[in-house]
Design a protein around this motif. Structure first.
Motif, PDB file in Angstrom:
ATOM      1  N   GLY A 158      -3.765   9.388   6.955  1.00 33.25           N
ATOM      2  CA  GLY A 158      -4.637   9.228   8.118  1.00 33.25           C
ATOM      3  C   GLY A 158      -3.973   9.725   9.385  1.00 33.25           C
ATOM      4  O   GLY A 158      -2.742   9.794   9.468  1.00 33.25           O
TER       5      GLY A 158
ATOM      6  N   ARG B  65      -6.392   5.678   8.556  1.00 27.87           N
ATOM      7  CA  ARG B  65      -6.809   4.941   7.363  1.00 27.87           C
ATOM      8  C   ARG B  65      -5.790   5.166   6.251  1.00 27.87           C
ATOM      9  O   ARG B  65      -5.445   6.311   5.950  1.00 27.87           O
ATOM     10  CB  ARG B  65      -8.188   5.409   6.903  1.00 27.87           C
TER      11      ARG B  65
ATOM     12  N   ASN C 117       0.826  -1.215   0.000  1.00 30.37           N
ATOM     13  CA  ASN C 117       0.000   0.000   0.000  1.00 30.37           C
ATOM     14  C   ASN C 117       0.856   1.259   0.000  1.00 30.37           C
ATOM     15  O   ASN C 117       0.335   2.373  -0.051  1.00 30.37           O
ATOM     16  CB  ASN C 117      -0.913   0.010   1.237  1.00 30.37           C
TER      17      ASN C 117
ATOM     18  N   ASP D 100     -13.137  15.800   5.298  1.00 30.23           N
ATOM     19  CA  ASP D 100     -11.794  15.240   5.468  1.00 30.23           C
ATOM     20  C   ASP D 100     -11.189  15.848   6.735  1.00 30.23           C
ATOM     21  O   ASP D 100     -10.464  16.844   6.698  1.00 30.23           O
ATOM     22  CB  ASP D 100     -10.939  15.557   4.234  1.00 30.23           C
TER      23      ASP D 100
ATOM     24  N   LEU E  84      -6.048   5.112   3.083  1.00 25.67           N
ATOM     25  CA  LEU E  84      -6.809   5.212   1.837  1.00 25.67           C
ATOM     26  C   LEU E  84      -6.432   6.475   1.078  1.00 25.67           C
ATOM     27  O   LEU E  84      -6.266   7.537   1.658  1.00 25.67           O
ATOM     28  CB  LEU E  84      -8.317   5.244   2.140  1.00 25.67           C
ATOM     29  N   ARG E  85      -6.342   6.331  -0.215  1.00 19.58           N
ATOM     30  CA  ARG E  85      -6.106   7.489  -1.069  1.00 19.58           C
ATOM     31  C   ARG E  85      -7.402   8.091  -1.598  1.00 19.58           C
ATOM     32  O   ARG E  85      -7.406   9.212  -2.108  1.00 19.58           O
ATOM     33  CB  ARG E  85      -5.188   7.097  -2.229  1.00 19.58           C
ATOM     34  N   LYS E  86      -8.486   7.355  -1.489  1.00 21.73           N
ATOM     35  CA  LYS E  86      -9.793   7.858  -1.908  1.00 21.73           C
ATOM     36  C   LYS E  86     -10.811   7.471  -0.841  1.00 21.73           C
ATOM     37  O   LYS E  86     -10.971   6.296  -0.515  1.00 21.73           O
ATOM     38  CB  LYS E  86     -10.195   7.281  -3.269  1.00 21.73           C
ATOM     39  N   ASP E  87     -11.466   8.470  -0.272  1.00 23.09           N
ATOM     40  CA  ASP E  87     -12.478   8.236   0.756  1.00 23.09           C
ATOM     41  C   ASP E  87     -13.406   9.438   0.774  1.00 23.09           C
ATOM     42  O   ASP E  87     -13.037  10.511   1.237  1.00 23.09           O
ATOM     43  CB  ASP E  87     -11.822   8.039   2.127  1.00 23.09           C
ATOM     44  N   ASN E  88     -14.614   9.272   0.270  1.00 18.77           N
ATOM     45  CA  ASN E  88     -15.541  10.389   0.115  1.00 18.77           C
ATOM     46  C   ASN E  88     -16.659  10.373   1.147  1.00 18.77           C
ATOM     47  O   ASN E  88     -17.766  10.823   0.883  1.00 18.77           O
ATOM     48  CB  ASN E  88     -16.149  10.381  -1.293  1.00 18.77           C
ATOM     49  N   THR E  89     -16.385   9.830   2.344  1.00 13.26           N
ATOM     50  CA  THR E  89     -17.425   9.712   3.362  1.00 13.26           C
ATOM     51  C   THR E  89     -17.399  10.912   4.306  1.00 13.26           C
ATOM     52  O   THR E  89     -17.040  10.810   5.480  1.00 13.26           O
ATOM     53  CB  THR E  89     -17.247   8.411   4.166  1.00 13.26           C
TER      54      THR E  89
END
Length: 501
Positions: free
Chosen positions: A184, A199, A122, A209, A201-206
């Motif tokens: 993160g 996290r 990752n 940010d 993650l490179r993409k997280d739209n929840t």
């Protein structure tokens, strides 16, 4: 100028001291290894790196875990005890030392220095906030990866502090600021709760940010205790050159040309002035200048690639040859080995300290659009020399991203005290010029307490109100590094902005 037990406006306060019961509870929360009241130990953590700010504190806390940090903050929230979070204490803006009111404890995270995990697939590494930057770089290299944040203080600064100040450095042109390297965070909030946002993650739209609010917040919203950091491929080859350029305009044209020809192979593009080079050679005898003569302006250019050495060397040769033909470059030297490359970088890294060794100096950390670099440097130099004849301007830095460290060294025939007394006046001249070119008064060093009030001159009321609202939301009791970056509430030490009537 030393700011001790007082604000820059000179208003002294007598805040209530921390009670003995609170101190007892704080000590119990971390055990005998996690605190100190030793005068020598406290002194090392209550003065900033430049020696400009000093503020005594009755207690130094050194928690070893996130749970201990949370326990400390919970007690402070219950008792109204103010907190100064601290990493390597390499701040240049006075942001990591107390005011000395008697109601501030220092929480230093140096014991939280573990690498929690490494994920080579990752391209991430998860670390405690107290990890030294150089240690994070070394851990990445063990798995053939690069953590590209590169700073002069990397042997002592801590990653939590780098994140809290959104540190820049010499590799921003290719890899971005610290903000671009964090995926993160784990943060202890002002009430003692822990937000686990670790996290990879490179993409997280929840939703919002949230990590971006803490990056660059200088410890005013919460205490960063852990981070997931983005890694990059380790370069297979590096090419480094020092070039004398015909003018400041030529330096900017050279950057544009190199970006067109080499793209993201450009790792660094640093501006080196004659005045700075001469001071480095004077104060650091181990350094050597690789060109036949010192010119007014130079560029330290570095390319890096996953390709072999010969391909990158050919690219560098082509760039320099064509730049000579275009009259952008007057002379150049290309490092023939890794050791020579390090020697070139010693010249650049010495610039930050050489003017301090020369005498009293004033440092401005500004940024302007790349197209305005030459005009900004000329106008700012003219303004400073107009009001203070005999000063020596040492303007250098990250020309690739528009960040210029504008240093002003005292005139030879003036006293250090009289020159430092004009720090605010001279800094404001430089800041005003940067603002006219749509620049900023702080590109990578933050605001701390040194530049906090200047923000009101260069940001509109809407923006200031939004910043104050964020502070109040995350820290309603105003215990997290109060009086730094923003000032809200009823703290009389410094003028406030964004207060609700």
């Amino acid at each position: 100028m030393i700011y001790e037990d007082q604000s820059m406006s000179g208003i002294r306060t007598q805040a209530p001291a921390i009670s003995e019961d609170t101190i007892k509870r704080l000590k119990e929360a971390v055990g005998p290894s996690g605190w100190s009241t030793d005068a020598e130990a406290l002194d090392a953590h209550t003065v900033d790196w430049l020696g400009q700010f000093r503020g005594p504190s009755p207690l130094l806390m050194k928690p070893a875990t996130t749970e201990e940090v949370a326990a400390i903050v919970s007690i402070c929230a219950q008792t109204g005890t103010q907190i100064v979070p601290q990493g390597g204490n390499t701040s240049l803006m006075g942001g990591s030392v107390p005011f000395g009111t008697g109601n501030e404890i220092v929480i230093n995270l140096s014991r939280m220095n573990k690498v929690r995990s490494v994920d080579p697939f990752n391209d991430t590494i998860t670390v405690d906030a107290g990890c030294i930057l150089a240690s994070v770089q070394a851990e990445a290299e063990k798995i053939g990866r690069l953590f590209p944040l590169r700073l002069g203080a990397e042997g002592s600064c801590q990653i939590g502090g780098n994140i809290a100040t959104n540190a820049g450095g010499t590799n921003v042109l290719r890899y971005g600021n610290t903000r671009d390297l964090v995926l993160g965070l784990e943060v202890v909030l002002s009430d003692g709760r822990v937000w686990n946002g670790l996290r990879g993650l490179r993409k997280d739209n929840t939703g919002y940010d949230l990590k971006q609010l803490f990056i660059g917040s200088e410890g005013t919203l919460g205490i960063i205790t852990g981070a997931v950091l983005k890694l990059s491929p380790l370069p297979a080859s590096v090419a480094t050159a020092i070039c004398a350029v015909s003018s400041l305009d030529a330096a900017v044209e050279l950057l544009a040309y190199c970006k067109d020809r080499a793209g993201d192979l450009i790792t660094a593009f640093e501006l080196l002035p004659r005045t700075g080079i001469e001071l480095v050679l004077k104060h650091f005898p181990v350094t050597r200048f690789p060109l036949a003569e010192i010119h007014d302006w130079h560029v330290l250019l570095e390319l890096s690639s996953g390709a072999n050495d010969s391909e990158l060397a050919r690219m560098m040769e082509e760039l320099l040859t064509e730049s000579f033909e275009a009259d952008l470059v007057l002379d150049a030297a290309v490092a023939a080995s890794g050791e020579q490359s390090k020697a070139f970088w010693l010249l650049r890294e010495g610039l930050a300290e050489a003017d301090v060794l020369e005498g009293a100096s004033i440092h401005c950390d500004v940024a302007v659009p790349l197209s305005a670099i030459a005009r900004f440097l000329q106008e700012a130099t003219d303004e400073v020399e107009r009001v203070c004849g005999g000063v020596r301007v040492v303007a250098f830095g990250h020309a690739g991203d528009g960040n210029i460290h504008f240093g002003i060294v005292q005139p030879v025939d003036s006293s250090a005290e009289s020159f430092r007394a004009r720090e605010h006046e001279i800094s404001e001249l430089v800041h005003g010029v940067a603002h006219r070119f749509h620049g900023t008064i702080s590109a990578e060093h933050g605001l701390g307490r040194l530049k906090r009030d200047a923000l009101r001159t260069y940001r509109d009321e809407v923006e200031l109100d939004l910043m104050a609202a964020v502070k109040r939301t995350f820290d309603p009791s105003n215990i997290m590094n109060p009086g730094k970056l923003v000032n809200v509430g009823d703290d009389p030490r410094l003028p406030c902005f964004g207060d609700v009537a």
